[in-house]
Design a protein around this motif. Sequence first.
Motif, PDB file in Angstrom:
ATOM      1  N   SER A   1       5.716  14.996  12.399  1.00 35.06           N
ATOM      2  CA  SER A   1       5.489  14.605  11.373  1.00 35.06           C
ATOM      3  C   SER A   1       5.715  12.975  11.584  1.00 35.06           C
ATOM      4  O   SER A   1       6.768  12.298  12.267  1.00 35.06           O
ATOM      5  N   ILE A   2       4.879  11.906  10.750  1.00 34.96           N
ATOM      6  CA  ILE A   2       5.456  10.761  10.832  1.00 34.96           C
ATOM      7  C   ILE A   2       4.970   9.697   9.681  1.00 34.96           C
ATOM      8  O   ILE A   2       4.086  10.524   8.992  1.00 34.96           O
ATOM      9  N   VAL A   3       5.138   8.585   9.287  1.00 36.43           N
ATOM     10  CA  VAL A   3       4.620   8.068   7.574  1.00 36.43           C
ATOM     11  C   VAL A   3       4.577   6.963   8.146  1.00 36.43           C
ATOM     12  O   VAL A   3       5.274   6.058   8.803  1.00 36.43           O
ATOM     13  N   LEU A   4       3.454   6.397   7.632  1.00 30.27           N
ATOM     14  CA  LEU A   4       2.297   5.861   8.013  1.00 30.27           C
ATOM     15  C   LEU A   4       2.055   5.150   6.566  1.00 30.27           C
ATOM     16  O   LEU A   4       1.864   5.385   5.785  1.00 30.27           O
ATOM     17  N   GLU A   5       1.575   3.470   6.952  1.00 35.20           N
ATOM     18  CA  GLU A   5       1.337   2.857   5.811  1.00 35.20           C
ATOM     19  C   GLU A   5      -0.311   2.998   5.869  1.00 35.20           C
ATOM     20  O   GLU A   5      -1.018   3.305   6.594  1.00 35.20           O
ATOM     21  N   TYR A   6      -0.612   3.944   4.374  1.00 38.22           N
ATOM     22  CA  TYR A   6      -2.294   4.149   3.949  1.00 38.22           C
ATOM     23  C   TYR A   6      -3.392   3.020   4.172  1.00 38.22           C
ATOM     24  O   TYR A   6      -2.649   1.669   3.435  1.00 38.22           O
ATOM     25  N   ASN A   7      -4.362   2.519   4.689  1.00 36.68           N
ATOM     26  CA  ASN A   7      -5.059   1.414   5.320  1.00 36.68           C
ATOM     27  C   ASN A   7      -6.823   2.107   5.201  1.00 36.68           C
ATOM     28  O   ASN A   7      -6.372   3.546   6.402  1.00 36.68           O
ATOM     29  N   PRO A   8      -7.262   1.437   5.275  1.00 40.71           N
ATOM     30  CA  PRO A   8      -8.556   2.331   5.837  1.00 40.71           C
ATOM     31  C   PRO A   8      -8.772   2.437   7.074  1.00 40.71           C
ATOM     32  O   PRO A   8      -9.286   3.324   7.469  1.00 40.71           O
ATOM     33  N   SER A   9      -8.074   1.799   8.131  1.00 40.09           N
ATOM     34  CA  SER A   9      -8.250   2.092   9.666  1.00 40.09           C
ATOM     35  C   SER A   9      -7.777   3.381  10.199  1.00 40.09           C
ATOM     36  O   SER A   9      -7.971   4.681  10.299  1.00 40.09           O
TER      37      SER A   9
ATOM     38  N   ALA B   1      -7.599  10.811  18.849  1.00 47.15           N
ATOM     39  CA  ALA B   1      -7.290  10.119  17.795  1.00 47.15           C
ATOM     40  C   ALA B   1      -5.839  11.129  17.017  1.00 47.15           C
ATOM     41  O   ALA B   1      -4.881   9.999  16.611  1.00 47.15           O
ATOM     42  N   ILE B   2      -5.291  11.598  17.301  1.00 48.39           N
ATOM     43  CA  ILE B   2      -3.904  12.427  17.179  1.00 48.39           C
ATOM     44  C   ILE B   2      -3.112  11.343  18.289  1.00 48.39           C
ATOM     45  O   ILE B   2      -1.915  11.059  17.520  1.00 48.39           O
TER      46      ILE B   2
ATOM     47  N   MET C   1       0.995  -0.947   0.253  1.00 46.31           N
ATOM     48  CA  MET C   1       0.306  -0.093   0.132  1.00 46.31           C
ATOM     49  C   MET C   1       0.868   1.100   0.270  1.00 46.31           C
ATOM     50  O   MET C   1       2.467   1.467   0.169  1.00 46.31           O
ATOM     51  N   ALA C   2       0.218   2.775  -0.546  1.00 51.60           N
ATOM     52  CA  ALA C   2       0.540   3.903  -0.246  1.00 51.60           C
ATOM     53  C   ALA C   2       1.338   3.461   0.580  1.00 51.60           C
ATOM     54  O   ALA C   2       1.150   4.092   1.961  1.00 51.60           O
ATOM     55  N   GLN C   3       2.499   4.426   0.739  1.00 52.79           N
ATOM     56  CA  GLN C   3       2.795   5.703   2.728  1.00 52.79           C
ATOM     57  C   GLN C   3       2.283   6.992   2.300  1.00 52.79           C
ATOM     58  O   GLN C   3       2.310   7.819   1.695  1.00 52.79           O
ATOM     59  N   VAL C   4       1.894   7.915   3.819  1.00 54.32           N
ATOM     60  CA  VAL C   4       1.386   9.014   3.433  1.00 54.32           C
ATOM     61  C   VAL C   4       2.477   9.409   5.179  1.00 54.32           C
ATOM     62  O   VAL C   4       2.553   8.138   5.979  1.00 54.32           O
ATOM     63  N   ARG C   5       2.635  11.167   4.483  1.00 52.79           N
ATOM     64  CA  ARG C   5       3.068  11.838   5.697  1.00 52.79           C
ATOM     65  C   ARG C   5       1.896  12.277   6.385  1.00 52.79           C
ATOM     66  O   ARG C   5       1.229  13.451   5.657  1.00 52.79           O
ATOM     67  N   ILE C   6       1.324  12.428   7.492  1.00 55.00           N
ATOM     68  CA  ILE C   6       0.878  12.987   8.500  1.00 55.00           C
ATOM     69  C   ILE C   6       1.535  14.418   9.354  1.00 55.00           C
ATOM     70  O   ILE C   6       2.657  13.755  10.040  1.00 55.00           O
ATOM     71  N   THR C   7       1.639  15.162   9.054  1.00 49.59           N
ATOM     72  CA  THR C   7       1.580  16.037   9.980  1.00 49.59           C
ATOM     73  C   THR C   7       0.807  16.957  10.307  1.00 49.59           C
ATOM     74  O   THR C   7      -0.357  17.739  10.026  1.00 49.59           O
TER      75      THR C   7
ATOM     76  N   ALA D   1      -6.861   5.604   7.332  1.00 48.74           N
ATOM     77  CA  ALA D   1      -8.175   6.617   6.632  1.00 48.74           C
ATOM     78  C   ALA D   1      -8.956   7.310   7.629  1.00 48.74           C
ATOM     79  O   ALA D   1      -9.082   8.079   7.595  1.00 48.74           O
ATOM     80  N   GLY D   2      -9.706   6.307   8.611  1.00 46.65           N
ATOM     81  CA  GLY D   2     -10.614   7.090   9.176  1.00 46.65           C
ATOM     82  C   GLY D   2     -10.112   7.431  10.210  1.00 46.65           C
ATOM     83  O   GLY D   2     -11.146   8.788  10.534  1.00 46.65           O
ATOM     84  N   VAL D   3      -9.022   7.575  11.104  1.00 47.93           N
ATOM     85  CA  VAL D   3      -8.333   8.467  11.973  1.00 47.93           C
ATOM     86  C   VAL D   3      -8.192   9.363  11.456  1.00 47.93           C
ATOM     87  O   VAL D   3      -8.738  10.692  11.965  1.00 47.93           O
ATOM     88  N   ILE D   4      -7.971   9.867   9.967  1.00 48.80           N
ATOM     89  CA  ILE D   4      -7.054  11.208   9.282  1.00 48.80           C
ATOM     90  C   ILE D   4      -9.021  11.460   9.577  1.00 48.80           C
ATOM     91  O   ILE D   4      -8.240  13.236   9.137  1.00 48.80           O
TER      92      ILE D   4
END
Length: 59
Positions: A34-42, A22-23, A1-7, A44-47
Motif C-alpha cells: 500500500s501507499i498513501v498519495l495526494e489525490y490529484n488529476p495525474s 503505471a503500477i 487535496m484529499a489523500q488516498v490509500r492505494i493497495t 487519478a489518471g494512473v489509477i
Amino acid sequence: MAQVRITQVRSTIKRPKTQKLAIQSLGLGKINRSIVLEYNPSIAGVINKVQHLVTIEHI
C-alpha cells in the motif's frame, strides 16, 4: 487535496507493459503493498488505467 490509500490486490503478470509501468509509477509492485498519495488529476489518471489491479480508500 484529499489523500488516498492505494493497495495492489492483483498481479501484473500477463498485463500490458503500460499497466506494469503505471503500477511502478505509483510505487507498488507486490500484492498487498500500500501507499498513501495526494489525490490529484495525474494520480487519478494512473489509477484509472490500473483500477482492476488496485483498491482505493479515501482517507
